[in-house]
Motif scaffolding. Structure first.
Motif, PDB file in Angstrom:
ATOM      1  N   ALA A  22       4.295   7.140  -6.602  1.00 48.80           N
ATOM      2  CA  ALA A  22       4.650   6.031  -5.721  1.00 48.80           C
ATOM      3  C   ALA A  22       5.848   5.275  -6.289  1.00 48.80           C
ATOM      4  O   ALA A  22       6.105   5.298  -7.497  1.00 48.80           O
ATOM      5  N   ASN A  23       6.548   4.575  -5.406  1.00 43.83           N
ATOM      6  CA  ASN A  23       7.735   3.831  -5.820  1.00 43.83           C
ATOM      7  C   ASN A  23       7.419   2.711  -6.805  1.00 43.83           C
ATOM      8  O   ASN A  23       8.261   2.344  -7.625  1.00 43.83           O
ATOM      9  N   GLY A  24       6.220   2.157  -6.722  1.00 44.38           N
ATOM     10  CA  GLY A  24       5.848   1.080  -7.618  1.00 44.38           C
ATOM     11  C   GLY A  24       5.821   1.483  -9.074  1.00 44.38           C
ATOM     12  O   GLY A  24       5.860   0.623  -9.965  1.00 44.38           O
ATOM     13  N   GLN A  25       5.768   2.791  -9.355  1.00 41.94           N
ATOM     14  CA  GLN A  25       5.737   3.291 -10.728  1.00 41.94           C
ATOM     15  C   GLN A  25       7.120   3.538 -11.307  1.00 41.94           C
ATOM     16  O   GLN A  25       7.247   3.853 -12.488  1.00 41.94           O
ATOM     17  N   MET A  26       8.152   3.396 -10.497  1.00 41.61           N
ATOM     18  CA  MET A  26       9.495   3.733 -10.963  1.00 41.61           C
ATOM     19  C   MET A  26       9.975   2.798 -12.065  1.00 41.61           C
ATOM     20  O   MET A  26       9.750   1.588 -12.022  1.00 41.61           O
ATOM     21  N   LEU A  48       5.932  11.325  -2.883  1.00 40.80           N
ATOM     22  CA  LEU A  48       5.413  12.414  -3.715  1.00 40.80           C
ATOM     23  C   LEU A  48       6.420  13.557  -3.813  1.00 40.80           C
ATOM     24  O   LEU A  48       6.634  14.122  -4.889  1.00 40.80           O
ATOM     25  N   LYS A  49       7.042  13.872  -2.697  1.00 42.53           N
ATOM     26  CA  LYS A  49       8.039  14.947  -2.680  1.00 42.53           C
ATOM     27  C   LYS A  49       9.253  14.574  -3.523  1.00 42.53           C
ATOM     28  O   LYS A  49       9.787  15.396  -4.272  1.00 42.53           O
ATOM     29  N   ARG A  50       9.673  13.308  -3.451  1.00 35.36           N
ATOM     30  CA  ARG A  50      10.855  12.854  -4.173  1.00 35.36           C
ATOM     31  C   ARG A  50      10.597  12.712  -5.668  1.00 35.36           C
ATOM     32  O   ARG A  50      11.440  13.047  -6.492  1.00 35.36           O
ATOM     33  N   LEU A  51       9.417  12.196  -6.021  1.00 38.82           N
ATOM     34  CA  LEU A  51       9.121  11.855  -7.414  1.00 38.82           C
ATOM     35  C   LEU A  51       8.311  12.912  -8.149  1.00 38.82           C
ATOM     36  O   LEU A  51       7.875  12.682  -9.274  1.00 38.82           O
ATOM     37  N   LYS A  52       8.120  14.064  -7.520  1.00 37.72           N
ATOM     38  CA  LYS A  52       7.274  15.106  -8.107  1.00 37.72           C
ATOM     39  C   LYS A  52       7.759  15.530  -9.492  1.00 37.72           C
ATOM     40  O   LYS A  52       6.971  15.683 -10.429  1.00 37.72           O
ATOM     41  N   ALA A  72       0.824  -1.210   0.000  1.00 42.28           N
ATOM     42  CA  ALA A  72       0.000   0.000   0.000  1.00 42.28           C
ATOM     43  C   ALA A  72       0.858   1.259   0.000  1.00 42.28           C
ATOM     44  O   ALA A  72       0.548   2.242  -0.688  1.00 42.28           O
ATOM     45  N   ALA A  73       1.959   1.228   0.749  1.00 45.85           N
ATOM     46  CA  ALA A  73       2.815   2.406   0.853  1.00 45.85           C
ATOM     47  C   ALA A  73       3.494   2.742  -0.460  1.00 45.85           C
ATOM     48  O   ALA A  73       3.688   3.921  -0.789  1.00 45.85           O
ATOM     49  N   GLY A  74       3.873   1.730  -1.236  1.00 41.35           N
ATOM     50  CA  GLY A  74       4.581   1.985  -2.487  1.00 41.35           C
ATOM     51  C   GLY A  74       3.788   1.710  -3.732  1.00 41.35           C
ATOM     52  O   GLY A  74       4.322   1.771  -4.832  1.00 41.35           O
ATOM     53  N   SER A  75       2.492   1.388  -3.575  1.00 42.42           N
ATOM     54  CA  SER A  75       1.636   1.014  -4.709  1.00 42.42           C
ATOM     55  C   SER A  75       2.257  -0.147  -5.492  1.00 42.42           C
ATOM     56  O   SER A  75       2.353  -0.113  -6.718  1.00 42.42           O
ATOM     57  N   HIS A  76       2.682  -1.160  -4.755  1.00 44.63           N
ATOM     58  CA  HIS A  76       3.283  -2.346  -5.354  1.00 44.63           C
ATOM     59  C   HIS A  76       2.222  -3.424  -5.569  1.00 44.63           C
ATOM     60  O   HIS A  76       1.379  -3.655  -4.693  1.00 44.63           O
TER      61      HIS A  76
END
Length: 510
Positions: free
Chosen positions: A435-439, A425-429, A212-216
């Protein structure tokens, strides 16, 4: 005489402005025709409109009536043009002034006694009216609440054709409908299922928190009755609260699918869709002769749960690749090409083997290694590539089932998830990710830098467990999420160690 009424037609999830032109001529034989690429439902409106006008006491003109739905090259579908066509006929007969409704969109289905029935896509129509700078929208009473969440446009709920005619003619004064958005968002975001209901399974709960936290995307593997479905149903309760824009998007999708309850204004709760394994690929992904959203779009900003994953048809599972990769579904048909949003967290569940008891301490497994391999091979490698976490969900012992300890409540876990998402959100803006799962690979290189001791641990794991490059990328993304849950800037060995534990199939474990 000629009259023009504005209406709208939904294509995909967006509405397009339609100009309903009605021409009535006394020359020639009585005739009622509708042109402008109408489908069968639009053509049938002639009979509904004729009966409705007669039953409200209007003297239906026995003249040559021509209705044009412009633009003529866009196929028109559904029954929402009943009301604007009826209003156009009344206006063309001189009962009401044609300039009294130039700034209104009119949409609704007519019953034979003149009542106005609900339609699909009312929210999309209201958004299009606002974009066009119009004054207001006339909608059926059952649809007005969902459209009223759009600020800056007047929404007028109409119960019958006479009421709509009197309003447009200036005889009836009516205030636009208003909705208290703050209370709607609060009331609609209450979840009945809570993680405190689940006894035991602390390891699986933690894995779902990371997901849930990383949308994995996550795959749960366990024996029948171990609690996989129970856990999945509670995952929406720990996802971050929906924003207003997210609620608008998912409400639009449910509106055009006809799934909104009568009088419901907004869906502010994360959706949980759980299709049966007999579902077709079109029902899952969307489409059909007249394109409609599928289960993946109905799960937008929520959870798509596929129970008994290997039981789904191979072609059904393969169509998941595009939405899992791109977050959208492109449906191309001869009549139209539409795009539906489909950004969801995939939660899948399966047994470890055909009988379901491989590795279970209570039951004897009756499957051969060949049977188990064939069972698992029903899930293709490309689909498995898109699942970041696979975790074992063992049977819960009686001691834990009978215990009074209930574990953490969903609201406590949700706060940790929300804090982790804020860091992401702050890091990937700048990369327009949430979310990290989208990286992708380039993002992993940029944001997943390991501490020196973590490098050594991951190197050892890669060699001893024979992990693939695919598993390496997934471990880094999940480790980044674990670090975000801890509030850490760098990824240390504890974060990598936990992420490796969530690659159960890569480690050759049951």
């Amino acid at each position: 005489m000629l009259s023009k009424v504005l209406s709208a037609h939904v294509v995909g999830i967006d509405a397009h402005l339609i100009e309903v032109e009605v021409d009535i001529s006394a020359k020639g034989l009585p005739h009622f025709s509708i042109v402008g690429l109408p489908d069968a439902a639009v053509k049938e409106s002639r009979d509904r409109i004729r009966a409705a006008l007669k039953n409200i006491g209007f003297n239906f003109p026995l003249k040559q009536i021509t209705v044009n739905l412009a633009p003529a090259d866009l196929k028109k579908e559904g029954s929402s043009f009943d009301l604007p066509i009826a209003v156009g006929i009344i206006a063309a007969e001189g009962v009401i002034a044609t300039d009294s409704f130039n700034n209104f969109i009119v949409a609704g289905e007519l019953s034979l006694d003149g009542r106005i029935k609900p339609i699909r896509g009312a929210l999309s129509i209201a958004l299009e009216a606002k974009r066009r700078g119009l004054k207001g929208v006339l909608l059926p009473c059952d649809n007005a609440a969902e459209a009223a969440v759009v600020d800056g446009i007047g929404i007028y709920n109409m119960a019958s054709l006479p009421e709509a005619t009197e309003f447009l003619g200036g005889i009836l004064k009516k205030e636009p409908l208003t909705v208290d958005l703050s209370s709607v968002m609060t009331e609609s975001s209450i979840y009945e299922d809570d993680f405190s209901d689940v006894k035991g399974q602390e390891y699986a709960k933690r894995a779902l928190e990371v997901a849930a936290a990383g949308s994995h995307n996550i795959l749960m593997i366990g024996a029948p009755g171990s609690g996989k479905t129970m856990l999945a149903k509670r995952l929406p309760s720990i996802l971050p609260p929906m924003t207003f824009d997210e609620a608008l998007e998912i409400t639009k999708i449910h509106s055009i699918s006809g799934l909104l309850a009568s009088g419901q204004s907004l869906l502010a709760k994360r959706t949980f869709r759980s299709p049966h394994h007999t579902i077709s690929d079109i029902a899952l992904i969307g489409g059909g002769q007249t394109p409609r959203p599928g289960e993946v779009s109905l799960a937008h900003h929520g959870i798509l749960f596929l129970d008994e994953l290997p039981e789904f048809k191979r072609n059904v599972l393969e169509v998941l690749r595009q939405p899992l990769e791109n977050g959208v579904v492109n449906v191309s048909r001869a009549v139209a090409s539409v795009t539906y949003p489909a950004q969801f967290v995939l939660v899948a569940a399966m047994n470890p083997c055909p009988c379901g008891y491989l590795g279970d301490i209570r039951h004897q497994c009756t499957c051969t290694p060949g049977m188990t391999n064939r069972y698992r091979s029903k899930i293709s490698g490309p689909l498995m590539d898109r699942i970041d976490i696979h975790v074992n969900v063992p049977s819960v012992p009686y001691k834990e089932l009978s215990s009074d300890y209930s574990g953490e409540r969903s609201e406590v876990i949700r706060q940790r998830v929300f804090d982790a998402r804020e860091r992401q959100l702050k890091r990937l803006k700048e990369d327009k990710l949430f979310a990290n799962g989208q990286m992708k690979t380039r993002h992993i290189k940029k944001y997943c830098r390991l501490a020196p001791e973590a490098h050594g641990l991951l190197d050892t794991a890669m060699q001893r467990l024979s992990l693939s490059a695919r598993a390496y990328a997934r471990i880094l993304k999940v480790a980044r999420t674990v670090a975000d849950l801890d509030g850490a800037e760098s990824i240390d060995s504890s974060h990598v160690s936990e992420a490796i534990q969530y690659r159960m199939l890569d480690r050759g474990q049951v």
